[in-house]
Write a protein that holds these residues in place. Sequence first.
Motif, mmCIF file in Angstrom:
data_model
loop_
_atom_site.group_PDB
_atom_site.id
_atom_site.type_symbol
_atom_site.label_atom_id
_atom_site.label_comp_id
_atom_site.label_asym_id
_atom_site.label_seq_id
_atom_site.Cartn_x
_atom_site.Cartn_y
_atom_site.Cartn_z
ATOM 1 N N HIS A 223 0.836 -1.204 0.000
ATOM 2 C CA HIS A 223 0.000 0.000 0.000
ATOM 3 C C HIS A 223 0.873 1.256 0.000
ATOM 4 C CE1 HIS A 223 -4.163 -1.368 0.260
ATOM 5 N NE2 HIS A 223 -3.769 -2.345 1.069
ATOM 6 N N THR A 282 -12.091 -8.863 -0.078
ATOM 7 C CA THR A 282 -12.716 -7.611 -0.520
ATOM 8 C C THR A 282 -11.701 -6.495 -0.754
ATOM 9 O OG1 THR A 282 -13.063 -6.954 1.802
ATOM 10 C CG2 THR A 282 -14.862 -8.143 0.696
ATOM 11 N N GLU A 283 -10.501 -6.602 -0.160
ATOM 12 C CA GLU A 283 -9.519 -5.527 -0.268
ATOM 13 C C GLU A 283 -8.442 -5.782 -1.315
ATOM 14 O OE1 GLU A 283 -7.882 -4.639 3.507
ATOM 15 O OE2 GLU A 283 -9.817 -4.289 4.478
ATOM 16 N N ALA A 286 -8.631 -4.154 -5.141
ATOM 17 C CA ALA A 286 -8.287 -2.735 -5.283
ATOM 18 C C ALA A 286 -6.780 -2.532 -5.211
ATOM 19 C CB ALA A 286 -8.991 -1.919 -4.211
ATOM 20 N N LEU A 287 -6.114 -3.272 -4.332
ATOM 21 C CA LEU A 287 -4.656 -3.158 -4.223
ATOM 22 C C LEU A 287 -3.981 -3.625 -5.498
ATOM 23 C CD1 LEU A 287 -2.041 -2.661 -2.663
ATOM 24 C CD2 LEU A 287 -2.280 -4.966 -1.671
#
Length: 299
Positions: A223, A282-283, A286-287
């Motif tokens: 991130h 769910t994350e 996007a990453l």
Amino acid sequence: MAGTDDSMDDDPLYVLTAALLTPARFPAVLGDDYPEACAALGLEPYDRGYGLVMGQDRAGARWTVVVDDVSLVAVAIASWDCGIEYDLSPGERTVVCALPGWPLALSVRAPGLPAPHDPEPEPGSEEDDGNGPSDGTETDRSGNEDSAWHPLAPPDTDSWGPAQRRLGADEVALQWAVWRERLSAAVATDSTADTDAADTKDGGPKSTALSHQGVRRVLKELHSYVETAPPLGRVRSSFAPGEARTLRADGPGWSFVARTDDMAFILLDEEPGEILPVGRGTELPALLTALDKMAVRPA
């Protein structure tokens, strides 16, 4: 695959293989990113990159010729991968330098030549221990001062460490379907899989890796890569079946490989030989999308 190049020097080089050293494609065994890989060879990390031509001279000595004609080397590699003969003979003007030794482990040798061995410095040259400069400094073939005659050698991959960890991640990327199937089979036979783990794509096998402190650390650093650009080549995107991309990223003590339409795997220095799966959840999507946007890609 081999060919003889008479244009580089009076002493011809029998070419055994070649590799690309570019921001988007470099031997990961040499470093976590492009500048680190270049530094391993004493080269400046120019954006255009280099081609590495490895072979033997007529005495059997190992040499790595660095050229700036990246396209020529790329064509040769693609031809060899398809089983097509290609005479890789870079022109003299494209040669950046000739480095003693090989930076990668090779199991091949030129027929009719002595067994591969490291070359000795020419008698009377600055690299010769007996005739070095009076101030004690020496100059290697890449033009760097304060460097003794140290032929290139492959990083140690006999024991688990950064080099073997990066090689392992490369292998997962190349054999994605195999590793994905292994994970599915392993989880299918494990009726005690953690029910709190993140699901992979399409309700597939589950991953318990998100509970792992090292995995959480890696995801946090990834991130940070999205927020602040890391060194060039630290995140790379390459082709994958369909419209997906294969992502490879490295950092201090870890390697990451993922498919943008699927899940990810992480390898850690502190977990020898372990390949930790990270469910899509769910994350992760996007990453992966953000990493793919900022990653370097082959030209």
